[in-house]
Design a protein around this motif. Structure first.
Motif, short mmCIF file in Angstrom:
data_model
loop_
_atom_site.label_atom_id
_atom_site.label_comp_id
_atom_site.label_asym_id
_atom_site.label_seq_id
_atom_site.Cartn_x
_atom_site.Cartn_y
_atom_site.Cartn_z
N ASN A 75 0.76 -1.29 -0.01
CA ASN A 75 0.04 0.02 -0.07
C ASN A 75 0.79 1.29 0.03
O ASN A 75 1.91 1.26 0.67
CB ASN A 75 -0.74 0.22 1.19
CG ASN A 75 -1.82 -0.96 1.01
OD1 ASN A 75 -2.58 -1.55 0.24
ND2 ASN A 75 -2.07 -1.72 2.36
N TRP A 76 0.59 2.09 -0.66
CA TRP A 76 1.44 3.45 -0.68
C TRP A 76 0.33 4.54 -0.78
O TRP A 76 -0.64 4.66 -1.54
CB TRP A 76 1.95 3.40 -1.96
CG TRP A 76 3.14 4.38 -2.27
CD1 TRP A 76 3.39 5.66 -1.56
CD2 TRP A 76 4.26 4.19 -3.27
NE1 TRP A 76 4.48 6.22 -1.90
CE2 TRP A 76 4.96 5.45 -2.91
CE3 TRP A 76 4.66 3.48 -4.18
CZ2 TRP A 76 6.16 5.73 -3.63
CZ3 TRP A 76 5.88 3.68 -4.67
CH2 TRP A 76 6.63 4.85 -4.28
N VAL A 77 0.59 5.56 0.21
CA VAL A 77 -0.14 6.80 0.49
C VAL A 77 0.86 8.00 0.00
O VAL A 77 1.90 8.13 0.58
CB VAL A 77 -0.59 7.01 1.90
CG1 VAL A 77 -1.53 8.29 1.97
CG2 VAL A 77 -1.49 5.71 1.97
N THR A 78 0.54 8.64 -1.02
CA THR A 78 1.12 10.00 -1.24
C THR A 78 0.17 11.39 -1.10
O THR A 78 -1.05 11.16 -1.01
CB THR A 78 1.58 10.14 -2.67
OG1 THR A 78 0.57 9.79 -3.70
CG2 THR A 78 2.52 8.88 -2.94
N GLU A 79 0.73 12.46 -0.64
CA GLU A 79 0.02 13.68 -0.97
C GLU A 79 0.75 14.62 -1.81
O GLU A 79 2.20 14.67 -1.98
CB GLU A 79 0.48 14.25 0.84
CG GLU A 79 -0.16 15.56 0.81
CD GLU A 79 0.04 16.08 2.25
OE1 GLU A 79 -0.57 17.45 2.30
OE2 GLU A 79 0.32 15.64 3.14
N ILE A 80 -0.06 15.31 -2.51
CA ILE A 80 0.44 16.41 -3.52
C ILE A 80 0.52 17.64 -2.51
O ILE A 80 -0.43 18.15 -1.78
CB ILE A 80 -0.67 16.73 -4.49
CG1 ILE A 80 -0.97 15.61 -5.26
CG2 ILE A 80 -0.11 17.84 -5.38
CD1 ILE A 80 0.12 14.85 -6.03
#
Length: 157
Positions: A75-80
């Motif tokens: 699982n990968w969570v990114t924020e702009i």
């Protein structure tokens, strides 16, 4: 095309590509999370798992599942974190396979099209053990960005 350097335990990948399209077309394509699937190798099993807006905006959270190594999904969570319309945006990992991931996407209009520049600063987990296995990660990242280069060249030739 793609180069990776190391400094103070952080690696930096840099890649640039000329695209024979307008700045507006480049921005519309790259600022849309939908197109991540199109420019990611199929073998990675990339799948956006969160609802998302059509255009990137500061504070936007995007979650995915992605094959980080053969047979290993994460699982990968990114924020702009930053967006300057028609110029650049930054995505940063909040949770995922890296100890740190900071990806800058830059776009510069030229007389004939757009020069696209990526800079990814990342740190591997597991300290010295992670550094020993960096050659695998480096090979994989170069393959991903080489795939992206070829796909973009065919889409925008």
């Amino acid at each position: 095309m793609v180069k990776i350097t190391r400094h103070s335990g952080i690696y930096t990948l840099e890649s640039e590509q000329f695209l024979k399209i307008s700045l507006k077309e480049a921005w519309e394509f790259f600022s849309s999370p939908t197109n991540l699937t199109r420019i990611t190798p199929e073998y990675m099993g990339f799948e956006i798992t969160s609802p998302y807006e059509e255009r990137a905006f500061p504070g936007q959270i995007i979650t995915y599942k992605i094959g980080v190594l053969p047979g290993v999904k994460s699982n990968w969570v990114t924020e702009i974190t930053q967006v300057v319309e028609n110029q650049m945006f930054v995505d940063e990992q909040r949770f995922g396979p890296y100890a740190m991931w900071h990806h800058e996407h830059w776009f510069t209009e030229t007389d004939d099209g757009v020069m696209m520049f990526d800079r990814v600063s990342y740190k591997l987990p597991f300290g010295r053990l992670g550094r020993w296995f960096h050659f695998l990660i480096e090979k994989r990242l170069i393959a991903i960005f080489t795939f992206r280069y070829k796909i973009l060249a065919s889409l925008f030739s």
